[in-house]
Design a protein around this motif. Structure first.
Motif, short mmCIF file in Angstrom:
data_model
loop_
_atom_site.label_atom_id
_atom_site.label_comp_id
_atom_site.label_asym_id
_atom_site.label_seq_id
_atom_site.Cartn_x
_atom_site.Cartn_y
_atom_site.Cartn_z
N ILE A 59 0.84 -1.22 0.00
CA ILE A 59 0.00 0.00 0.00
C ILE A 59 0.87 1.26 0.00
O ILE A 59 0.39 2.35 0.30
CB ILE A 59 -0.98 0.02 1.21
CG1 ILE A 59 -0.24 -0.21 2.54
CG2 ILE A 59 -2.08 -1.01 1.03
CD1 ILE A 59 -1.10 0.01 3.78
N GLY A 60 2.16 1.09 -0.30
CA GLY A 60 3.07 2.24 -0.31
C GLY A 60 3.79 2.39 1.02
O GLY A 60 3.40 1.77 2.01
N PHE A 61 4.87 3.18 1.03
CA PHE A 61 5.66 3.46 2.23
C PHE A 61 6.20 2.18 2.89
O PHE A 61 6.40 2.13 4.11
CB PHE A 61 4.85 4.26 3.26
CG PHE A 61 4.24 5.51 2.69
CD1 PHE A 61 4.97 6.69 2.61
CD2 PHE A 61 2.94 5.49 2.20
CE1 PHE A 61 4.42 7.84 2.06
CE2 PHE A 61 2.38 6.63 1.64
CZ PHE A 61 3.12 7.80 1.57
N GLY A 62 6.38 1.13 2.09
CA GLY A 62 6.92 -0.13 2.61
C GLY A 62 5.92 -0.90 3.46
O GLY A 62 6.29 -1.86 4.14
N GLN A 63 4.63 -0.51 3.42
CA GLN A 63 3.62 -1.17 4.26
C GLN A 63 2.72 -2.06 3.40
O GLN A 63 2.72 -1.96 2.18
CB GLN A 63 2.78 -0.11 4.99
CG GLN A 63 3.61 0.88 5.78
CD GLN A 63 4.51 0.20 6.80
OE1 GLN A 63 4.12 -0.79 7.41
NE2 GLN A 63 5.71 0.73 6.99
N THR A 91 -3.34 1.79 11.28
CA THR A 91 -4.50 1.98 10.38
C THR A 91 -4.18 1.47 8.98
O THR A 91 -5.02 0.85 8.34
CB THR A 91 -4.87 3.48 10.28
OG1 THR A 91 -4.85 4.07 11.57
CG2 THR A 91 -6.21 3.68 9.60
N GLY A 92 -2.97 1.78 8.51
CA GLY A 92 -2.55 1.35 7.17
C GLY A 92 -3.51 1.84 6.10
O GLY A 92 -3.82 3.02 6.01
N SER A 93 -4.04 0.90 5.31
CA SER A 93 -4.96 1.25 4.23
C SER A 93 -6.34 1.63 4.76
O SER A 93 -7.13 2.24 4.04
CB SER A 93 -5.13 0.03 3.32
OG SER A 93 -5.78 -1.01 4.04
N GLY A 94 -6.67 1.21 5.97
CA GLY A 94 -8.01 1.43 6.50
C GLY A 94 -8.96 0.27 6.23
O GLY A 94 -10.12 0.28 6.66
N TYR A 95 -8.49 -0.76 5.52
CA TYR A 95 -9.38 -1.89 5.18
C TYR A 95 -9.91 -2.59 6.44
O TYR A 95 -11.12 -2.77 6.60
CB TYR A 95 -8.64 -2.89 4.28
CG TYR A 95 -9.46 -4.12 3.94
CD1 TYR A 95 -10.57 -4.01 3.12
CD2 TYR A 95 -9.12 -5.37 4.45
CE1 TYR A 95 -11.34 -5.13 2.80
CE2 TYR A 95 -9.88 -6.50 4.13
CZ TYR A 95 -10.98 -6.37 3.31
OH TYR A 95 -11.73 -7.48 3.00
N GLN A 96 -8.98 -2.92 7.33
CA GLN A 96 -9.43 -3.60 8.57
C GLN A 96 -10.30 -2.67 9.42
O GLN A 96 -11.25 -3.11 10.05
CB GLN A 96 -8.20 -4.05 9.36
CG GLN A 96 -8.54 -4.75 10.65
CD GLN A 96 -7.29 -5.20 11.38
OE1 GLN A 96 -6.80 -6.29 11.16
NE2 GLN A 96 -6.76 -4.33 12.22
N PRO A 114 1.56 9.92 8.51
CA PRO A 114 0.45 10.83 8.21
C PRO A 114 -0.16 10.63 6.82
O PRO A 114 -1.38 10.73 6.67
CB PRO A 114 1.08 12.23 8.30
CG PRO A 114 2.37 12.05 9.04
CD PRO A 114 2.79 10.62 8.87
N ASP A 115 0.68 10.31 5.81
CA ASP A 115 0.14 10.17 4.45
C ASP A 115 -0.81 8.98 4.35
O ASP A 115 -1.86 9.05 3.71
CB ASP A 115 1.27 9.99 3.42
CG ASP A 115 2.08 11.27 3.27
OD1 ASP A 115 1.62 12.31 3.77
OD2 ASP A 115 3.17 11.22 2.69
N LEU A 116 -0.41 7.87 4.99
CA LEU A 116 -1.28 6.68 4.98
C LEU A 116 -2.57 6.97 5.75
O LEU A 116 -3.66 6.61 5.31
CB LEU A 116 -0.58 5.49 5.63
CG LEU A 116 0.31 4.63 4.75
CD1 LEU A 116 0.89 3.47 5.55
CD2 LEU A 116 -0.48 4.08 3.57
N ALA A 117 -2.45 7.64 6.89
CA ALA A 117 -3.62 7.95 7.71
C ALA A 117 -4.61 8.81 6.92
O ALA A 117 -5.82 8.56 6.94
CB ALA A 117 -3.20 8.66 8.99
N ALA A 118 -4.09 9.79 6.17
CA ALA A 118 -4.96 10.70 5.42
C ALA A 118 -5.70 9.94 4.32
O ALA A 118 -6.91 10.13 4.10
CB ALA A 118 -4.14 11.84 4.82
N ARG A 119 -4.97 9.03 3.65
CA ARG A 119 -5.60 8.26 2.57
C ARG A 119 -6.67 7.33 3.13
O ARG A 119 -7.77 7.22 2.57
CB ARG A 119 -4.50 7.44 1.87
CG ARG A 119 -4.71 7.26 0.41
CD ARG A 119 -3.43 6.88 -0.28
NE ARG A 119 -3.00 5.54 0.13
CZ ARG A 119 -1.81 5.03 -0.19
NH1 ARG A 119 -0.94 5.75 -0.88
NH2 ARG A 119 -1.48 3.83 0.19
#
Ligand code: SAH
Length: 217
Positions: A59-63, A91-96, A114-119
């Motif tokens: 999902i980007g950022f190595g995550q 939170t990562g992608s937010g899927y879970q 922060p970028d992952l959290a915003a997405r």
């Protein structure tokens, strides 16, 4: 066929073959996986069959977003119900997060990047607009005490050893936590708290991204 109906078919296949046939029996969990469009939490341009494969995805950022079966398995271990307060670390992608919210839980979700959290927040607002979700952008290595206690805690990244203080944030009346622990060889661990009594159980071997321990300034 529209991409929406092919997504629905792939989602049903994932729920039947990768979850139900693999031992996930809790209908509430299976129903939540039937509702949430996984393709909306993976990077744009990911093809549908990849989005619905039973494997983690970058999902980007190595995550990575976790494999559907592992998310479902952790939720089945956790026995968390509608109305429960849950802390999600990573939170990562937010899927879970979407799965937890659509099961009726009150979610506090914490993400370091922060970028992952915003997405994730944007996707979640669009897909589960009514959900009760608090977004925290901070280090969650030792949980998040301002909103404790929690009925449940779920950790989506693996610390090398059990972080201190997490179990103190569990509801003393049967608070429960599931997390992966270990560096290369990781195991899922479940913890149940009754007052001061903590019961720990080991389960499946797993492979998660590391839970980052930021250096104290
Ligand atoms: N449940 C997520 C899994 C994401 S991977 C999903 O469904 O997509 C794990 C996430 O944990 C990553 O986004 C990573 O940035 C985050 N993370 C790692 N260490 C952290 C920490 N100390 N505090 C908060 N989040 C952390």
């Amino acid at each position: 066929m529209s991409s929406e109906s092919s997504a629905a078919i792939l989602r049903m296949r994932m729920v039947n073959r990768d979850l139900a046939d693999a031992g996930i029996t809790d209908e509430r969990i299976l129903n939540a996986f039937m509702k949430i469009p996984r393709e909306d939490f993976v990077p744009p341009g990911t093809d549908l069959s990849t989005a619905y494969g039973n494997h983690p995805l970058p999902i980007g950022f190595g995550q990575t977003v976790s494999q559907p079966y592992i998310v479902a398995f952790m939720l089945q271990m956790l026995e968390c119900e509608s109305g429960n307060r849950i802390l999600e670390i990573g939170t990562g992608s937010g899927y879970q997060t979407a799965i937890l919210a659509s099961m009726g839980m009150k979610v506090v979700t914490i993400e370091l990047l922060p970028d992952l959290a915003a997405r994730a927040k944007k996707a979640l607002r669009a897909i589960v607009p009514e959900a009760d979700i608090s977004f925290i952008v901070a280090d969650g290595y030792n949980g998040w005490t301002p909103a404790a206690p929690y009925d449940c805690i779920i950790v989506s990244a693996a610390p090398a050893i059990m972080p201190e203080g997490l179990e103190d944030q569990l509801n003393p009346a049967e608070g429960r936590m599931v997390l992966p622990v270990g560096e290369w060889h990781q195991k899922l661990i479940s913890i149940t708290r009754s007052g001061d009594n903590i019961v720990m159980r080991e389960s499946l071997p797993v492979r998660f991204v590391p839970l980052v321990k930021p250096r104290k300034e």
